[in-house]
Each structure stands twice: as structure tokens, then as C-alpha cells.
Design an enzyme around this catalytic site. Structure first.
Site, PDB file in Angstrom:
ATOM      1  N   TYR A  99     -57.565 111.873  10.939  1.00 32.52           N
ATOM      2  CA  TYR A  99     -58.015 113.242  10.666  1.00 32.52           C
ATOM      3  C   TYR A  99     -57.958 114.083  11.934  1.00 32.52           C
ATOM      4  CZ  TYR A  99     -61.132 117.048   9.211  1.00 32.52           C
ATOM      5  OH  TYR A  99     -61.678 118.280   8.933  1.00 32.52           O
ATOM      6  N   ILE A 148     -66.268 126.075   2.317  1.00 33.91           N
ATOM      7  CA  ILE A 148     -65.773 127.016   3.323  1.00 33.91           C
ATOM      8  C   ILE A 148     -64.762 127.972   2.700  1.00 33.91           C
ATOM      9  CG2 ILE A 148     -64.429 127.204   5.449  1.00 33.91           C
ATOM     10  CD1 ILE A 148     -65.844 124.695   6.458  1.00 33.91           C
ATOM     11  N   GLY A 149     -63.904 127.456   1.820  1.00 30.99           N
ATOM     12  CA  GLY A 149     -62.932 128.318   1.156  1.00 30.99           C
ATOM     13  C   GLY A 149     -63.587 129.399   0.317  1.00 30.99           C
ATOM     14  N   ALA A 191     -59.599 127.252  -1.884  1.00 31.21           N
ATOM     15  CA  ALA A 191     -60.601 128.306  -2.091  1.00 31.21           C
ATOM     16  C   ALA A 191     -61.816 127.845  -2.877  1.00 31.21           C
ATOM     17  CB  ALA A 191     -59.949 129.503  -2.798  1.00 31.21           C
ATOM     18  N   THR A 202     -56.054 128.973   0.849  1.00 30.76           N
ATOM     19  CA  THR A 202     -55.885 127.656   0.244  1.00 30.76           C
ATOM     20  C   THR A 202     -57.214 126.902   0.300  1.00 30.76           C
ATOM     21  OG1 THR A 202     -55.202 126.501   2.271  1.00 30.76           O
ATOM     22  CG2 THR A 202     -53.472 127.631   0.990  1.00 30.76           C
TER      23      THR A 202
END
Length: 240
Positions: free
Chosen positions: A148, A14-15, A10, A8
Site C-alpha cells: 500500500y 473521504i469521497g 465518491a 473517483t
């Protein structure tokens, strides 16, 4: 036989790195994204030469039923990487309830309910892996990022609890907790702020998205077959 992983978020830095790493290791991929059509198209083009099957899935995981749009497109599955999310900066007293709802939905409720939907498919393989991309703030907390920090800490608790529930099915659940990673998220920081953060990191630099991806791939691989319910800190020794 093909191995399928869902990533998820993506299309983010980082994805993308996680997707490229898993593709290079032979995974076919379900590539979830929300708005970045161009980014996901570019990613598919970049990994096509690895020879897998790469399926984009567009869905808004910040909405209550967004996870159903992802689950409906998943057939065979061997691994799940919950990476989607966004940061939130500001004093808790300035937090709007709608902002809190969105943070809870994208970081906790959607991963939890999507995992619930996909567990039967993972069990069919009698083995599998789930990795949540949490944050250093889920471990230590951060002022001006209270909400967060709270949802990232909840991800860690979710991973630890679920690892116990699924262990007998051969499914391992772990988390990674990145520190300061060189992604577009830090582009809003001034040079002085970046230098101050870097000075506090024993390694003396920001991390790279590829280093987070290496950690995720390790936790999904047979090299970590006896690692379950753990949080792998990827932070250069910062705030340990």
C-alpha cells in the site's frame, strides 16, 4: 458555464466529503463508485439542493479496463480527483500476487490511464486541476502496509511528474496525503490502537474527512493558482 469535476471513489467517506464540498462550491460532478449503489444514491440526494448536475458512474477501477467505463461517460471536465482505492494490511511475504496486481491497478494504473484519456478534454478548457488522494504512508512508508505504501508513493511521483508535463497547458497537478482520518477504515482498530495512534499525533486527535475535502477544494481553487506538483500533508503533524 458549469464546471465539471470527476471524483473517483465518491461513495466512500473521504469521497463523499470531497463531493459535498465541491458541490457546495458550484461544481457539477461525475460521481464514480464501484459497489455502493445505495451510498451513491444517498449522496446525490444530499447534494441535489446545490443545483448542479450529478452523474453516477459505476465501474471497477481494480480491473484492467475499468477506467474505460469511466472515461466513456465523461464529456466536459474541469477537474479530476483520484480518490478510489483501498488499504491492505499484512506482511509483504504473505502478499498474494493477485492482491498486489489489484493494488497497483486501482491506485496507479487506473488513475494514470484515466488521466491520459481525459487530458485532451482538460486542455480544451485551457486550465484545470488534478488532485490525487495519496497517504501519509506514501511519504514515510509503513510496516505491514508495504505494498500500500508503495502504490501511494507512486501516486505522489505521478503527480509531481505530470505537473511538469501539463503546466504549460494551464493544468495543475497536486496530491494530498491524509494521515489518520476518522473513517470506516479505522473501525477495525481496537480502542487501544486508536488511543496509541492519537497519542502520537501532535494535534491530539484523528482527522476528519471534511478536512481532507477542504484541502482538495483548496488545491482546485484559484487560491492555489501558483501551487503545482506539491503534496499537501493533512495529518495533524503526525510523522513529519
Amino acid at each position: 458555464m458549469k464546471k465539471f469535476a470527476l471524483v473517483t471513489g465518491a461513495s466512500g467517506a473521504i469521497g463523499r466529503a470531497i463531493s459535498m464540498k465541491l458541490a457546495s462550491k458550484g461544481y457539477s460532478l461525475y460521481l464514480h463508485y464501484n459497489k455502493n449503489d445505495k451510498g451513491i444514491e444517498e449522496l446525490v440526494c444530499q447534494i441535489q439542493h446545490f443545483g448542479g448536475e450529478y452523474i453516477p458512474i459505476k465501474a471497477n477501477l481494480a480491473t484492467k479496463n475499468g477506467y474505460l467505463d469511466v472515461a466513456a461517460n465523461i464529456f466536459s471536465i474541469d477537474a479530476i480527483v483520484h480518490n478510489a482505492g483501498h488499504a491492505h494490511y499484512g506482511l509483504l511475504e504473505d502478499l498474494e500476487e493477485s492482491e498486489a496486481d489489484e493494488l497497483i491497478q486501482v491506485h496507479l494504473m487506473s488513475p494514470m490511464m484515466l488521466t491520459k484519456k481525459l487530458i485532451p478534454k482538460l486542455r480544451q478548457k485551457e486550465r484545470g486541476g488534478i488532485v490525487l488522494v495519496s497517504s501519509i504512508w506514501g511519504q514515510t512508508g509503513a510496516s505491514y502496509e508495504v505494498a500500500y505504501s508503495a502504490v501511494k508513493g507512486a501516486q505522489i511521483a505521478f503527480a509531481k511528474a505530470l505537473s511538469k508535463e501539463l503546466a504549460s497547458s494551464g493544468i495543475r497537478v497536486n496530491a494530498v496525503a491524509p494521515g489518520a482520518i476518522h473513517t470506516p477504515m479505522v473501525e477495525d482498530f481496537s480502542q487501544e490502537e486508536i488511543e496509541a495512534i492519537t497519542a502520537d499525533i501532535p494535534t491530539g486527535r484523528l482527522g476528519q474527512a471534511e478536512e481532507v475535502a477542504d484541502s482538495v477544494e483548496f488545491l482546485l481553487s484559484d487560491k492555489s493558482s501558483y501551487i503545482n506538483g506539491q503534496v499537501l500533508a493533512v495529518n495533524g503533524g503526525w510523522l513529519t
